[in-house]
Design a protein around this motif. Structure first.
Motif, mmCIF file in Angstrom:
data_model
loop_
_atom_site.group_PDB
_atom_site.id
_atom_site.type_symbol
_atom_site.label_atom_id
_atom_site.label_comp_id
_atom_site.label_asym_id
_atom_site.label_seq_id
_atom_site.Cartn_x
_atom_site.Cartn_y
_atom_site.Cartn_z
ATOM 1 N N LEU A 103 -11.106 -10.275 8.267
ATOM 2 C CA LEU A 103 -11.032 -9.672 6.932
ATOM 3 C C LEU A 103 -10.398 -10.621 5.915
ATOM 4 O O LEU A 103 -10.635 -10.501 4.716
ATOM 5 N N VAL B 130 4.268 -9.835 11.628
ATOM 6 C CA VAL B 130 4.917 -8.858 10.752
ATOM 7 C C VAL B 130 5.567 -7.814 11.651
ATOM 8 O O VAL B 130 4.998 -7.436 12.696
ATOM 9 N N ALA C 211 1.896 -16.170 12.924
ATOM 10 C CA ALA C 211 1.806 -15.157 11.871
ATOM 11 C C ALA C 211 2.255 -13.852 12.512
ATOM 12 O O ALA C 211 1.714 -13.449 13.550
ATOM 13 N N THR D 3 -5.819 -7.824 15.555
ATOM 14 C CA THR D 3 -5.475 -9.173 15.090
ATOM 15 C C THR D 3 -6.732 -9.936 14.672
ATOM 16 O O THR D 3 -6.764 -10.550 13.595
ATOM 17 N N ASP E 116 -0.062 -2.909 8.482
ATOM 18 C CA ASP E 116 -1.085 -2.226 7.665
ATOM 19 C C ASP E 116 -0.546 -1.801 6.309
ATOM 20 O O ASP E 116 -0.967 -0.806 5.752
ATOM 21 N N ASN E 117 0.400 -2.564 5.800
ATOM 22 C CA ASN E 117 0.975 -2.257 4.489
ATOM 23 C C ASN E 117 0.772 -3.411 3.517
ATOM 24 O O ASN E 117 1.380 -3.444 2.457
ATOM 25 N N GLY E 118 -0.027 -4.381 3.908
ATOM 26 C CA GLY E 118 -0.346 -5.482 3.001
ATOM 27 C C GLY E 118 0.567 -6.687 3.125
ATOM 28 O O GLY E 118 0.372 -7.693 2.425
ATOM 29 N N ARG F 127 0.837 -1.204 0.000
ATOM 30 C CA ARG F 127 0.000 0.000 0.000
ATOM 31 C C ARG F 127 0.869 1.249 0.000
ATOM 32 O O ARG F 127 0.554 2.248 -0.592
ATOM 33 N N GLY G 191 1.115 -8.806 5.785
ATOM 34 C CA GLY G 191 0.444 -9.948 6.412
ATOM 35 C C GLY G 191 -0.528 -10.617 5.452
ATOM 36 O O GLY G 191 -0.599 -11.852 5.369
ATOM 37 N N THR G 192 -1.258 -9.813 4.710
ATOM 38 C CA THR G 192 -2.208 -10.365 3.741
ATOM 39 C C THR G 192 -1.478 -11.174 2.671
ATOM 40 O O THR G 192 -1.909 -12.278 2.317
#
Ligand SMILES: CC(C)(COP(=O)(O)OP(=O)(O)OC[C@H]1O[C@@H](n2cnc3c(N)ncnc32)[C@H](O)[C@@H]1OP(=O)(O)O)[C@@H](O)C(=O)NCCC(=O)NCCS
Length: 175
Positions: A143, A91, A89, A137, A97-99, A8, A101-102
């Protein structure tokens, strides 16, 4: 190597590297992953560091790297042919919040689905604990398609006073 991921805010990676790569972990990555845990004392107690070292060779891991640094990872353990558990899991907090983990969860779930896994579990701290850091978390897992199906308190192996939220995500229909 799964390739660079779309961040992001690429500027947040900083001076080390502008590229974050997600790939399957190798045995050499374990201390980089432990360092990520060590940077998150509000989430991972010190005993988890050795637990990770012990369980790492028995699981399948994915790491996000920037330059030579591990900035996040996922560890998955398989106990049964069609299911798996994400046991770790994490980061690095300056990259949240920068993508990242996703991207790690997507890579691990894709890899597991290709390997015949249809359902994936993750355990985290239940809302009833009233511990604010885990609000984000649980939101992260929800999400990403994980659904809470139970709260177990006390969970064997977990320290007392830590109600465990049991989440699952299906990767394919089971019937
Ligand atoms: C959970 C964790 C791995 C996520 O990694 P990350 O790189 O920050 O994840 P991403 O940036 O891909 O996604 C974060 C998501 O959570 C959301 N989020 C973050 N804080 C939130 C909050 N307080 N409330 C609701 N949603 C929140 C973001 O909006 C984002 O969702 P979106 O993609 O729909 O916008 C990371 O935050 C972490 O290491 N946390 C501490 C350790 C931990 O809790 N590990 C899991 C143990 S079970």
């Amino acid at each position: 190597v799964l390739g660079g991921i779309r961040l992001r805010d690429p500027a947040r990676i900083g001076i080390l590297s502008e590229v974050v790569t997600v790939r399957e972990a190798t045995a050499e990555d374990v201390e980089g992953c432990v360092a990520v845990l060590a940077g998150l004392p509000g989430y991972f107690t010190v005993d988890t560091h050795d637990d990770l070292r012990t369980s790492f060779p028995h699981g399948r891991g994915w790491v996000a790297t920037a330059g030579t640094d591990v900035i996040g990872f996922v560890l998955v353990v398989r106990r049964y042919p069609r299911s798996a558990e994400i046991t770790y899991a994490a980061v690095r907090s300056d990259q949240w919040d920068n993508g990242v983990g996703t991207a790690l969860v997507d890579a691990s779930l894709d890899g597991l689905a290709k390997d015949g896994v249809v359902i994936v579990e993750v355990k985290t701290l239940d809302a009833s604990a009233g511990y604010e850091p885990y609000v984000a978390t649980r939101a992260f897992w929800e999400l990403r398609g994980f659904v809470q199906l139970d709260c177990i308190d006390p969970l064997p192996g977990w320290q007392p006073g830590n109600p465990s939220a049991i989440y699952v995500a299906s990767l394919n229909a089971t019937r």
